[in-house]
Design an enzyme around this catalytic site. Structure first.
Site, short mmCIF file in Angstrom:
data_model
loop_
_atom_site.label_atom_id
_atom_site.label_comp_id
_atom_site.label_asym_id
_atom_site.label_seq_id
_atom_site.Cartn_x
_atom_site.Cartn_y
_atom_site.Cartn_z
N ASP A 162 19.92 -9.47 57.97
CA ASP A 162 19.26 -8.94 58.94
C ASP A 162 17.74 -8.71 58.72
OD1 ASP A 162 21.96 -8.50 59.30
OD2 ASP A 162 21.89 -6.74 60.15
N GLU A 385 27.97 -0.70 49.77
CA GLU A 385 27.42 -2.00 50.17
C GLU A 385 26.63 -2.70 49.36
OE1 GLU A 385 25.70 -3.21 54.90
OE2 GLU A 385 25.62 -0.90 54.07
#
Length: 415
Positions: A162, A385
Protein backbone atom coordinates in the site's frame (compact mmCIF):
# COMPACT_ATOMS: atom_id res chain seq x y z
CA UNK A 1 7.04 -31.98 21.98
CA UNK A 2 9.90 -30.10 20.37
CA UNK A 3 9.97 -26.34 20.03
CA UNK A 4 9.24 -26.76 16.33
CA UNK A 5 6.18 -28.89 17.14
CA UNK A 6 4.89 -26.28 19.58
CA UNK A 7 5.30 -23.40 17.13
CA UNK A 8 3.76 -25.50 14.36
CA UNK A 9 0.68 -26.18 16.45
CA UNK A 10 0.37 -22.47 17.21
CA UNK A 11 0.51 -21.72 13.49
CA UNK A 12 -2.23 -24.25 12.79
CA UNK A 13 -4.30 -22.73 15.58
CA UNK A 14 -3.96 -19.25 14.02
CA UNK A 15 -5.21 -20.48 10.65
CA UNK A 16 -8.09 -22.38 12.21
CA UNK A 17 -9.08 -19.39 14.34
CA UNK A 18 -9.14 -17.18 11.23
CA UNK A 19 -11.19 -19.71 9.24
CA UNK A 20 -14.62 -18.34 8.35
CA UNK A 21 -15.95 -21.45 6.66
CA UNK A 22 -14.51 -21.71 3.17
CA UNK A 23 -12.18 -18.75 3.39
CA UNK A 24 -9.56 -17.41 5.79
CA UNK A 25 -9.38 -13.82 6.97
CA UNK A 26 -5.93 -12.27 7.47
CA UNK A 27 -6.64 -11.43 11.12
CA UNK A 28 -9.67 -10.67 13.25
CA UNK A 29 -10.74 -7.02 13.52
CA UNK A 30 -8.23 -5.32 11.25
CA UNK A 31 -9.00 -7.42 8.16
CA UNK A 32 -12.37 -9.22 8.58
CA UNK A 33 -12.85 -10.38 4.95
CA UNK A 34 -11.14 -12.55 2.34
CA UNK A 35 -8.08 -10.87 0.82
CA UNK A 36 -6.83 -12.19 -2.51
CA UNK A 37 -3.11 -12.86 -2.15
CA UNK A 38 -3.38 -13.33 1.63
CA UNK A 39 -5.80 -16.15 0.93
CA UNK A 40 -3.51 -17.79 -1.62
CA UNK A 41 -0.57 -17.81 0.79
CA UNK A 42 -2.81 -18.98 3.63
CA UNK A 43 -3.86 -21.89 1.41
CA UNK A 44 -0.22 -23.03 1.17
CA UNK A 45 -0.07 -23.23 4.96
CA UNK A 46 -3.45 -24.93 5.23
CA UNK A 47 -2.31 -27.55 2.71
CA UNK A 48 0.27 -28.70 5.25
CA UNK A 49 -2.48 -30.08 7.49
CA UNK A 50 -5.75 -30.12 5.49
CA UNK A 51 -5.45 -30.49 1.73
CA UNK A 52 -9.20 -30.48 1.14
CA UNK A 53 -9.57 -27.19 3.00
CA UNK A 54 -6.68 -25.68 1.00
CA UNK A 55 -8.51 -26.40 -2.26
CA UNK A 56 -11.64 -24.84 -0.82
CA UNK A 57 -9.69 -21.66 -0.02
CA UNK A 58 -8.68 -21.20 -3.67
CA UNK A 59 -12.15 -22.15 -4.94
CA UNK A 60 -13.84 -19.63 -2.66
CA UNK A 61 -11.47 -16.91 -3.84
CA UNK A 62 -12.22 -17.69 -7.48
CA UNK A 63 -15.97 -17.62 -6.78
CA UNK A 64 -15.71 -13.83 -6.76
CA UNK A 65 -14.21 -13.58 -10.25
CA UNK A 66 -15.79 -10.96 -12.47
CA UNK A 67 -17.03 -11.62 -16.01
CA UNK A 68 -13.95 -9.71 -17.24
CA UNK A 69 -11.68 -12.31 -15.61
CA UNK A 70 -10.54 -10.00 -12.81
CA UNK A 71 -10.33 -11.58 -9.35
CA UNK A 72 -10.94 -8.88 -6.72
CA UNK A 73 -8.57 -7.78 -3.99
CA UNK A 74 -11.25 -8.22 -1.31
CA UNK A 75 -14.35 -10.40 -1.20
CA UNK A 76 -16.96 -9.24 1.31
CA UNK A 77 -18.63 -12.63 1.79
CA UNK A 78 -20.37 -11.75 5.05
CA UNK A 79 -21.12 -8.47 6.87
CA UNK A 80 -18.44 -7.34 9.30
CA UNK A 81 -17.73 -4.20 11.27
CA UNK A 82 -14.61 -2.15 11.80
CA UNK A 83 -13.30 -1.96 8.23
CA UNK A 84 -13.16 0.88 5.70
CA UNK A 85 -13.78 0.95 2.75
CA UNK A 86 -16.51 -1.67 2.67
CA UNK A 87 -18.78 -2.81 -0.17
CA UNK A 88 -21.01 0.25 0.18
CA UNK A 89 -18.02 2.44 -0.73
CA UNK A 90 -16.72 0.34 -3.62
CA UNK A 91 -20.18 -0.20 -5.20
CA UNK A 92 -19.11 -3.06 -7.43
CA UNK A 93 -21.35 -5.46 -9.30
CA UNK A 94 -19.57 -8.81 -9.18
CA UNK A 95 -20.90 -12.23 -8.18
CA UNK A 96 -19.73 -11.55 -4.61
CA UNK A 97 -19.62 -8.06 -3.04
CA UNK A 98 -16.04 -6.95 -3.59
CA UNK A 99 -13.49 -4.24 -4.17
CA UNK A 100 -12.95 -3.04 -7.75
CA UNK A 101 -9.25 -3.83 -8.10
CA UNK A 102 -7.22 -7.05 -8.12
CA UNK A 103 -4.03 -8.20 -6.40
CA UNK A 104 -0.90 -10.14 -7.48
CA UNK A 105 -1.95 -13.56 -8.87
CA UNK A 106 -0.22 -15.71 -6.27
CA UNK A 107 -3.27 -17.99 -6.31
CA UNK A 108 -2.26 -19.43 -9.70
CA UNK A 109 1.05 -20.61 -8.26
CA UNK A 110 -0.63 -21.75 -5.05
CA UNK A 111 -3.00 -23.93 -7.08
CA UNK A 112 -0.05 -25.66 -8.73
CA UNK A 113 1.84 -26.18 -5.46
CA UNK A 114 -1.23 -27.54 -3.68
CA UNK A 115 -2.00 -29.86 -6.60
CA UNK A 116 1.54 -31.23 -6.61
CA UNK A 117 1.13 -32.40 -3.01
CA UNK A 118 -1.34 -35.02 -4.28
CA UNK A 119 -1.87 -34.84 -8.06
CA UNK A 120 -4.39 -37.68 -8.24
CA UNK A 121 -6.58 -36.27 -5.47
CA UNK A 122 -6.45 -32.72 -6.80
CA UNK A 123 -6.80 -33.36 -10.53
CA UNK A 124 -10.55 -32.73 -10.74
CA UNK A 125 -10.31 -29.70 -8.47
CA UNK A 126 -7.59 -28.15 -10.59
CA UNK A 127 -9.32 -28.98 -13.88
CA UNK A 128 -12.38 -27.08 -12.66
CA UNK A 129 -10.23 -24.07 -11.78
CA UNK A 130 -8.27 -23.93 -15.06
CA UNK A 131 -10.76 -21.78 -17.05
CA UNK A 132 -10.95 -19.26 -14.20
CA UNK A 133 -7.20 -19.08 -13.74
CA UNK A 134 -6.75 -18.63 -17.49
CA UNK A 135 -9.30 -15.82 -17.59
CA UNK A 136 -7.49 -14.03 -14.79
CA UNK A 137 -4.14 -14.28 -16.56
CA UNK A 138 -5.72 -13.04 -19.79
CA UNK A 139 -7.20 -10.11 -17.89
CA UNK A 140 -3.79 -9.12 -16.53
CA UNK A 141 -2.24 -9.23 -19.99
CA UNK A 142 -5.11 -7.22 -21.47
CA UNK A 143 -5.46 -4.51 -18.83
CA UNK A 144 -2.29 -4.29 -16.73
CA UNK A 145 0.47 -4.66 -19.32
CA UNK A 146 2.44 -1.51 -20.12
CA UNK A 147 3.87 -0.72 -23.55
CA UNK A 148 7.23 -2.21 -22.54
CA UNK A 149 5.92 -5.56 -21.32
CA UNK A 150 5.86 -4.98 -17.55
CA UNK A 151 2.79 -5.21 -15.30
CA UNK A 152 1.54 -1.97 -13.78
CA UNK A 153 -0.90 -1.18 -11.01
CA UNK A 154 -3.70 1.40 -11.00
CA UNK A 155 -3.91 1.56 -7.20
CA UNK A 156 -1.34 1.01 -4.43
CA UNK A 157 -3.76 -1.43 -2.81
CA UNK A 158 -3.77 -3.53 -5.99
CA UNK A 159 -0.02 -4.04 -5.70
CA UNK A 160 -0.43 -5.35 -2.15
CA UNK A 161 2.25 -2.90 -0.94
CA UNK A 162 0.00 0.00 0.00
CA UNK A 163 2.41 2.71 1.15
CA UNK A 164 5.66 1.51 -0.44
CA UNK A 165 8.09 4.31 -1.39
CA UNK A 166 7.73 3.05 -4.97
CA UNK A 167 4.57 5.13 -5.33
CA UNK A 168 5.77 8.39 -3.76
CA UNK A 169 6.74 10.22 -6.95
CA UNK A 170 3.58 9.24 -8.82
CA UNK A 171 1.41 10.12 -5.82
CA UNK A 172 3.00 13.54 -5.44
CA UNK A 173 1.69 14.53 -8.87
CA UNK A 174 -1.94 13.67 -8.09
CA UNK A 175 -4.37 16.29 -6.75
CA UNK A 176 -6.61 14.67 -4.13
CA UNK A 177 -8.44 17.85 -3.10
CA UNK A 178 -11.75 16.34 -4.24
CA UNK A 179 -11.57 13.34 -1.95
CA UNK A 180 -14.81 12.60 -0.12
CA UNK A 181 -15.08 12.62 3.66
CA UNK A 182 -14.31 9.27 5.27
CA UNK A 183 -13.35 7.73 8.60
CA UNK A 184 -10.43 5.35 8.83
CA UNK A 185 -10.87 2.20 10.87
CA UNK A 186 -7.40 0.65 10.66
CA UNK A 187 -5.82 2.91 13.26
CA UNK A 188 -8.45 1.79 15.78
CA UNK A 189 -6.90 -1.67 15.68
CA UNK A 190 -3.15 -0.98 15.47
CA UNK A 191 -0.65 1.77 16.24
CA UNK A 192 -1.09 4.62 13.73
CA UNK A 193 2.72 4.95 13.53
CA UNK A 194 2.73 1.49 11.92
CA UNK A 195 0.16 2.36 9.25
CA UNK A 196 -0.02 4.51 6.09
CA UNK A 197 -0.33 8.25 6.70
CA UNK A 198 -3.51 10.29 6.25
CA UNK A 199 -2.06 11.72 3.04
CA UNK A 200 -1.59 8.19 1.75
CA UNK A 201 -5.18 7.32 2.57
CA UNK A 202 -6.51 10.38 0.78
CA UNK A 203 -4.78 9.12 -2.37
CA UNK A 204 -6.19 5.61 -1.90
CA UNK A 205 -9.74 6.89 -1.50
CA UNK A 206 -9.35 9.35 -4.38
CA UNK A 207 -8.27 6.57 -6.75
CA UNK A 208 -11.20 4.47 -5.50
CA UNK A 209 -13.53 7.35 -6.39
CA UNK A 210 -12.04 7.52 -9.88
CA UNK A 211 -12.60 3.82 -10.42
CA UNK A 212 -16.13 4.08 -9.11
CA UNK A 213 -16.87 7.02 -11.41
CA UNK A 214 -15.79 4.77 -14.30
CA UNK A 215 -18.16 2.09 -12.98
CA UNK A 216 -15.10 -0.13 -12.75
CA UNK A 217 -14.90 -0.43 -16.53
CA UNK A 218 -11.33 -1.41 -17.46
CA UNK A 219 -11.18 0.67 -20.63
CA UNK A 220 -12.47 3.79 -18.90
CA UNK A 221 -10.11 3.33 -15.95
CA UNK A 222 -7.23 3.05 -18.42
CA UNK A 223 -8.31 6.34 -19.92
CA UNK A 224 -8.83 8.46 -16.80
CA UNK A 225 -6.78 6.96 -13.96
CA UNK A 226 -3.72 9.15 -13.19
CA UNK A 227 -1.85 6.42 -11.27
CA UNK A 228 -0.01 3.82 -13.38
CA UNK A 229 3.22 2.44 -11.97
CA UNK A 230 4.94 -0.65 -13.38
CA UNK A 231 6.05 -2.78 -10.48
CA UNK A 232 8.65 -5.56 -10.22
CA UNK A 233 6.52 -7.42 -7.65
CA UNK A 234 3.45 -7.40 -9.90
CA UNK A 235 5.53 -8.33 -12.95
CA UNK A 236 7.49 -11.12 -11.28
CA UNK A 237 4.43 -12.70 -9.66
CA UNK A 238 2.48 -12.54 -12.93
CA UNK A 239 5.39 -14.07 -14.86
CA UNK A 240 5.61 -16.87 -12.31
CA UNK A 241 1.84 -17.37 -12.55
CA UNK A 242 1.97 -17.72 -16.32
CA UNK A 243 4.88 -20.19 -16.12
CA UNK A 244 2.96 -22.28 -13.58
CA UNK A 245 -0.25 -22.11 -15.57
CA UNK A 246 1.58 -23.26 -18.70
CA UNK A 247 2.91 -26.25 -16.73
CA UNK A 248 -0.58 -27.03 -15.42
CA UNK A 249 -2.08 -26.77 -18.91
CA UNK A 250 0.54 -29.06 -20.40
CA UNK A 251 0.12 -31.63 -17.64
CA UNK A 252 -3.69 -31.65 -17.80
CA UNK A 253 -4.05 -31.27 -21.57
CA UNK A 254 -5.52 -27.78 -21.70
CA UNK A 255 -5.10 -25.14 -24.39
CA UNK A 256 -1.76 -23.30 -24.15
CA UNK A 257 -2.42 -20.71 -26.86
CA UNK A 258 -0.62 -17.40 -26.18
CA UNK A 259 1.01 -18.58 -22.95
CA UNK A 260 4.52 -18.80 -24.38
CA UNK A 261 4.06 -15.36 -25.92
CA UNK A 262 2.93 -14.01 -22.56
CA UNK A 263 6.10 -15.39 -20.96
CA UNK A 264 8.32 -13.87 -23.64
CA UNK A 265 6.59 -10.50 -23.28
CA UNK A 266 6.93 -10.47 -19.50
CA UNK A 267 10.56 -11.60 -19.63
CA UNK A 268 11.28 -8.62 -21.85
CA UNK A 269 9.24 -6.36 -19.57
CA UNK A 270 11.21 -7.44 -16.53
CA UNK A 271 14.41 -6.12 -18.10
CA UNK A 272 12.84 -2.65 -18.48
CA UNK A 273 12.51 -2.53 -14.69
CA UNK A 274 16.24 -2.83 -14.08
CA UNK A 275 17.48 0.48 -12.71
CA UNK A 276 21.26 0.68 -13.22
CA UNK A 277 21.52 3.68 -10.91
CA UNK A 278 20.63 1.52 -7.89
CA UNK A 279 21.62 -1.86 -9.37
CA UNK A 280 18.22 -3.41 -8.68
CA UNK A 281 14.83 -4.08 -10.18
CA UNK A 282 12.73 -0.99 -9.54
CA UNK A 283 9.25 0.46 -10.11
CA UNK A 284 8.73 2.77 -13.07
CA UNK A 285 6.08 5.43 -13.62
CA UNK A 286 4.48 4.58 -16.98
CA UNK A 287 3.65 8.25 -17.67
CA UNK A 288 7.02 9.85 -17.00
CA UNK A 289 9.27 6.81 -17.43
CA UNK A 290 10.93 7.78 -14.15
CA UNK A 291 12.20 5.11 -11.79
CA UNK A 292 11.20 5.27 -8.14
CA UNK A 293 14.75 4.62 -6.92
CA UNK A 294 13.42 1.93 -4.56
CA UNK A 295 15.06 -1.36 -3.67
CA UNK A 296 12.09 -3.22 -2.22
CA UNK A 297 11.15 -6.76 -1.30
CA UNK A 298 9.58 -6.90 -4.76
CA UNK A 299 13.03 -6.49 -6.30
CA UNK A 300 14.06 -9.87 -4.84
CA UNK A 301 11.19 -11.80 -6.42
CA UNK A 302 13.23 -12.21 -9.62
CA UNK A 303 14.19 -15.78 -8.69
CA UNK A 304 10.56 -16.60 -7.87
CA UNK A 305 9.81 -15.63 -11.48
CA UNK A 306 12.69 -17.71 -12.83
CA UNK A 307 14.92 -14.70 -13.55
CA UNK A 308 18.46 -14.62 -12.21
CA UNK A 309 20.61 -11.49 -12.16
CA UNK A 310 24.14 -11.04 -10.78
CA UNK A 311 23.26 -7.58 -9.52
CA UNK A 312 20.45 -8.99 -7.39
CA UNK A 313 22.81 -11.65 -6.01
CA UNK A 314 24.92 -8.78 -4.68
CA UNK A 315 21.82 -7.06 -3.26
CA UNK A 316 20.79 -10.29 -1.53
CA UNK A 317 24.17 -10.65 0.13
CA UNK A 318 23.99 -7.04 1.27
CA UNK A 319 20.48 -7.50 2.68
CA UNK A 320 21.68 -10.45 4.76
CA UNK A 321 24.62 -8.39 6.00
CA UNK A 322 22.82 -5.19 7.06
CA UNK A 323 19.88 -6.53 9.08
CA UNK A 324 19.29 -9.45 11.38
CA UNK A 325 15.86 -10.23 9.92
CA UNK A 326 15.89 -9.68 6.17
CA UNK A 327 14.52 -9.22 3.62
CA UNK A 328 12.96 -5.90 4.54
CA UNK A 329 10.15 -4.36 2.52
CA UNK A 330 12.42 -1.43 1.69
CA UNK A 331 16.17 -0.92 1.62
CA UNK A 332 17.52 -0.02 5.07
CA UNK A 333 19.77 2.61 3.49
CA UNK A 334 16.93 4.22 1.56
CA UNK A 335 15.86 7.78 2.36
CA UNK A 336 12.28 6.70 3.14
CA UNK A 337 13.20 3.77 5.41
CA UNK A 338 11.02 3.39 8.50
CA UNK A 339 11.43 0.13 10.45
CA UNK A 340 7.85 0.23 11.77
CA UNK A 341 5.61 1.73 9.08
CA UNK A 342 3.94 -0.97 7.01
CA UNK A 343 5.68 -1.36 3.60
CA UNK A 344 8.33 1.31 4.18
CA UNK A 345 10.85 -0.86 6.01
CA UNK A 346 9.45 -3.74 8.10
CA UNK A 347 10.15 -7.36 7.26
CA UNK A 348 7.13 -9.29 6.01
CA UNK A 349 7.60 -13.08 6.45
CA UNK A 350 5.10 -13.78 3.66
CA UNK A 351 7.35 -11.95 1.18
CA UNK A 352 10.36 -13.87 2.41
CA UNK A 353 8.41 -17.08 1.78
CA UNK A 354 7.97 -16.18 -1.91
CA UNK A 355 11.56 -14.96 -2.19
CA UNK A 356 12.79 -18.10 -0.46
CA UNK A 357 10.84 -20.40 -2.77
CA UNK A 358 12.52 -18.73 -5.74
CA UNK A 359 15.97 -18.96 -4.18
CA UNK A 360 15.51 -22.65 -3.43
CA UNK A 361 14.31 -23.43 -6.94
CA UNK A 362 17.30 -21.62 -8.46
CA UNK A 363 19.74 -23.17 -5.97
CA UNK A 364 20.86 -19.78 -4.70
CA UNK A 365 23.18 -20.59 -1.78
CA UNK A 366 21.81 -17.86 0.52
CA UNK A 367 18.36 -19.50 0.80
CA UNK A 368 19.12 -21.62 3.89
CA UNK A 369 20.46 -18.57 5.73
CA UNK A 370 17.39 -16.51 4.87
CA UNK A 371 15.07 -19.32 5.97
CA UNK A 372 16.96 -19.78 9.23
CA UNK A 373 16.60 -16.09 10.09
CA UNK A 374 12.85 -16.06 9.42
CA UNK A 375 12.51 -19.35 11.30
CA UNK A 376 14.16 -17.76 14.35
CA UNK A 377 12.01 -14.65 14.04
CA UNK A 378 8.70 -16.51 13.99
CA UNK A 379 9.72 -19.04 16.63
CA UNK A 380 10.61 -16.27 19.08
CA UNK A 381 8.25 -13.42 18.13
CA UNK A 382 5.10 -15.19 16.97
CA UNK A 383 2.86 -14.58 13.98
CA UNK A 384 2.43 -10.82 13.70
CA UNK A 385 1.76 -9.10 10.39
CA UNK A 386 5.32 -7.75 10.06
CA UNK A 387 8.45 -7.05 12.11
CA UNK A 388 11.23 -4.55 12.63
CA UNK A 389 14.06 -5.93 10.44
CA UNK A 390 16.73 -4.77 12.89
CA UNK A 391 15.52 -6.10 16.24
CA UNK A 392 12.53 -8.29 15.30
CA UNK A 393 10.00 -6.20 17.20
CA UNK A 394 6.51 -7.32 16.05
CA UNK A 395 4.11 -4.78 14.54
CA UNK A 396 0.79 -4.52 12.74
CA UNK A 397 -1.95 -7.09 13.23
CA UNK A 398 -1.51 -10.09 15.49
CA UNK A 399 -2.25 -13.78 14.83
CA UNK A 400 -1.80 -13.20 11.11
CA UNK A 401 -2.76 -15.97 8.70
CA UNK A 402 -0.11 -15.63 6.04
CA UNK A 403 2.62 -15.32 8.66
CA UNK A 404 1.45 -18.59 10.22
CA UNK A 405 1.33 -20.10 6.72
CA UNK A 406 4.91 -18.98 6.11
CA UNK A 407 6.02 -21.00 9.11
CA UNK A 408 4.11 -24.09 8.07
CA UNK A 409 5.08 -24.13 4.41
CA UNK A 410 8.69 -22.94 4.56
CA UNK A 411 10.26 -21.56 7.69
CA UNK A 412 9.74 -24.48 10.09
CA UNK A 413 11.88 -26.84 8.05
CA UNK A 414 15.47 -27.20 9.19
CA UNK A 415 18.05 -25.64 6.93
Amino acid sequence: MTTTDVVTQRAIDVLKANDRGGYTIPTDGLYPYQWNWDSAISALGIAEFDLERAWQEIETLMSGQWASGMVPQILFHNPATGYFPGPETWRCDGPVPSSGISQPPVAVTAARLIWEKNPAQGRDRLNALVPKLRAWIDWYMAWRLDDQGAIFTVHPWESGRDNAPDWDKAMARIDTSGVESYTRQDTKHVNSAHRPTQKDYDLYVWLLQIGRSAQWDDAEIARINPFRVSDPLMTFITLRAVRDFLHISNELGHDTTSLNQYIETLEQGVQTLWNPDISAFDSRDTSSGEFSGSISCGSYLCWYAGVDHPGMRAQLQNALAVSKYPIASYNLNGEAFDPHRYWRGPTWPCMNLLIGLGLAERNVPEEPELRARIRELLATQGFSEYFNPIDGDPAGGKSFSWTAATWLYWARHDT
